[in-house]
Design a protein around this motif. Structure first.
Motif, PDB file in Angstrom:
ATOM      1  N   ALA A 361      16.506 -19.788  23.959  1.00  0.00           N
ATOM      2  CA  ALA A 361      17.725 -19.306  24.620  1.00  0.00           C
ATOM      3  C   ALA A 361      17.395 -18.403  25.793  1.00  0.00           C
ATOM      4  N   ALA A 362      16.364 -17.584  25.656  1.00  0.00           N
ATOM      5  CA  ALA A 362      15.968 -16.700  26.755  1.00  0.00           C
ATOM      6  C   ALA A 362      15.494 -17.511  27.953  1.00  0.00           C
ATOM      7  N   VAL A 363      14.758 -18.578  27.706  1.00  0.00           N
ATOM      8  CA  VAL A 363      14.285 -19.427  28.806  1.00  0.00           C
ATOM      9  C   VAL A 363      15.468 -20.023  29.563  1.00  0.00           C
ATOM     10  N   LYS A 364      16.417 -20.561  28.835  1.00  0.00           N
ATOM     11  CA  LYS A 364      17.571 -21.200  29.484  1.00  0.00           C
ATOM     12  C   LYS A 364      18.415 -20.172  30.255  1.00  0.00           C
ATOM     13  N   THR A 365      18.582 -18.992  29.686  1.00  0.00           N
ATOM     14  CA  THR A 365      19.359 -17.946  30.363  1.00  0.00           C
ATOM     15  C   THR A 365      18.687 -17.525  31.658  1.00  0.00           C
ATOM     16  N   VAL A 366      17.382 -17.321  31.628  1.00  0.00           N
ATOM     17  CA  VAL A 366      16.670 -16.882  32.829  1.00  0.00           C
ATOM     18  C   VAL A 366      16.685 -17.980  33.895  1.00  0.00           C
ATOM     19  N   LEU A 367      16.573 -19.225  33.493  1.00  0.00           N
ATOM     20  CA  LEU A 367      16.666 -20.309  34.471  1.00  0.00           C
ATOM     21  C   LEU A 367      18.021 -20.291  35.175  1.00  0.00           C
TER      22      LEU A 367
END
Length: 382
Positions: A361-367
């Motif tokens: 989820a953190a990866v998708k949010t930062v993207l």
């Protein structure tokens, strides 16, 4: 460790010892000694004979080629009906009779020193090098059945690090279809026994005997301490707090990497970055299995950039067998059935199973925050 793959493990343990010895022999020749051999014309000539530049602007060394030759020959001799996939092609050998001579001499001499390897194809290895390289470099079928047995080989992962005397890995994986069944990894410059992190590529112990890790699906991951002794690697806790996350990555080295995103994801999760910093993917997966870190995120700068199967197959199993979970950036399982490239997946997200969804989820949010929704699958875009 008892498993239904005891025979396969026994074969790989023998041949990977020969592979490790070849890498050490070539490494000693590539690195200058205290006598100033780097300034010696004969030393420069030797270096030139042991390393060549490939079409993709990366180096391959005589160690890569000789190791691959021995691994392919013994595995083909021992399991003649199994598919073979390996990184290196025969093109450099065909283009340079001198290189072929060096590689053949290395492979044969080290095979002769191991009675098992000599009896399992080593004695006639020279005649099989080019045909086996061609077989293992051929395009793979677009899909394989769940029962198709395949050996995947990376003779040296992290060749650039190897040429500097830094950490590298030798990777042998056994697959059935796309399913990882068995993994054996040699880390020749990592001291055996418990290790504390973080470590970098340069934190090596050349005088040690190196480390061999292995795993069989459903039977855990282990460190081989001797022919008759191994120790199981500890599993990650079933309920790991986010505060216990630690990073294993490669930072500031590869142009294909989205480094700023990797750093931003670590900051969002409050993970020290880059943490255990290793160039080769095989050493990275091994570090995760050894507990030198427990999380890695890898996003390429372009959606059409795909990982290579030999960098990950098998080595990922080490981490999975200690409680790790590995998906791509879209949250999909890794599909190893598509041949030489992981063309059905984009990037990697690996973390202990209990917290993997938080990291993803953190990866998708930062993207999204960085305006790179184009790197997300369509169903993940806002």
């Amino acid at each position: 460790m008892d498993s239904p793959y005891k025979h396969e493990l026994g074969v790989v343990f023998e041949v990977i010892q020969v592979a490790t010895a070849i890498s050490r022999t070539v490494l000693q020749s590539l690195l200058p000694d205290d006598a100033g051999s780097a300034a010696n014309p004969e030393f420069a000539s030797l270096q030139a004979s042991l390393q060549v530049l490939k079409d993709d602007n990366t180096f391959v060394t005589a160690a890569d080629l000789a190791i691959q030759a021995v691994l392919l020959r013994v595995l083909n001799f021992s399991f003649p009906t199994h598919r073979l996939v390996a990184e290196e092609s025969a093109s450099q050998l065909l283009a340079s009779p001198a290189l072929l001579s060096v590689v053949t001499s290395l492979a044969v001499a080290h095979s002769r020193a191991n009675p098992f390897v000599w009896a399992h194809g080593g004695s006639d290895l020279a005649a099989h090098i080019i045909p086996l390289f061609n077989t293992a470099a051929a395009p793979q079928p677009p899909a394989v059945t769940p029962l198709d047995p395949t050996w995947v080989i990376d003779p040296i992962d992290g060749t650039a690090a190897f040429m500097r005397g830094e950490h590298y890995g030798i990777n042998v994986a056994h697959l059935c279809g796309s399913r990882q069944i068995l993994s054996v990894v040699s880390l020749p410059l990592l001291a055996p026994g418990p290790t504390t992190g973080p470590i970098t590529d340069a934190d090596t112990t050349p005088s040690s005997g190196g480390t061999i890790l292995f795993a069989v699906r459903g039977h855990g991951a282990h460190q081989r301490l001797s022919p008759s002794l191994s120790r199981p690697l500890p599993r990650h806790a079933d309920a790991l707090p986010l505060a216990a996350l630690s990073s294993v990555t490669c930072h500031g080295t590869l142009e294909s990497a989205y480094d700023t995103l990797h750093a931003a994801v670590a900051a969002r999760l409050d993970i020290a970055f880059p943490g255990t910093n290793l160039l080769g993917w095989v050493p990275r997966w091994a570090a995760l299995a050894l507990g030198l870190g427990n999380t890695t995120v890898w996003v390429y700068r372009r959606r059409d950039r795909y990982a290579k199967v030999w960098d990950h197959a098998g080595a990922m199993l080490l981490f999975e067998e200690v409680g790790g979970m590995v998906t791509d950036v879209d949250g999909k399982d890794l599909d190893l059935s598509r041949g030489r490239l992981l063309s059905g997946n984009f990037g990697f997200v690996a973390a202990p199973r209990s917290v993997h969804h938080h990291v993803l989820a953190a990866v998708k949010t930062v993207l999204q925050e960085q305006g790179r929704a184009d790197l997300l699958a369509n169903n993940d875009k806002i």
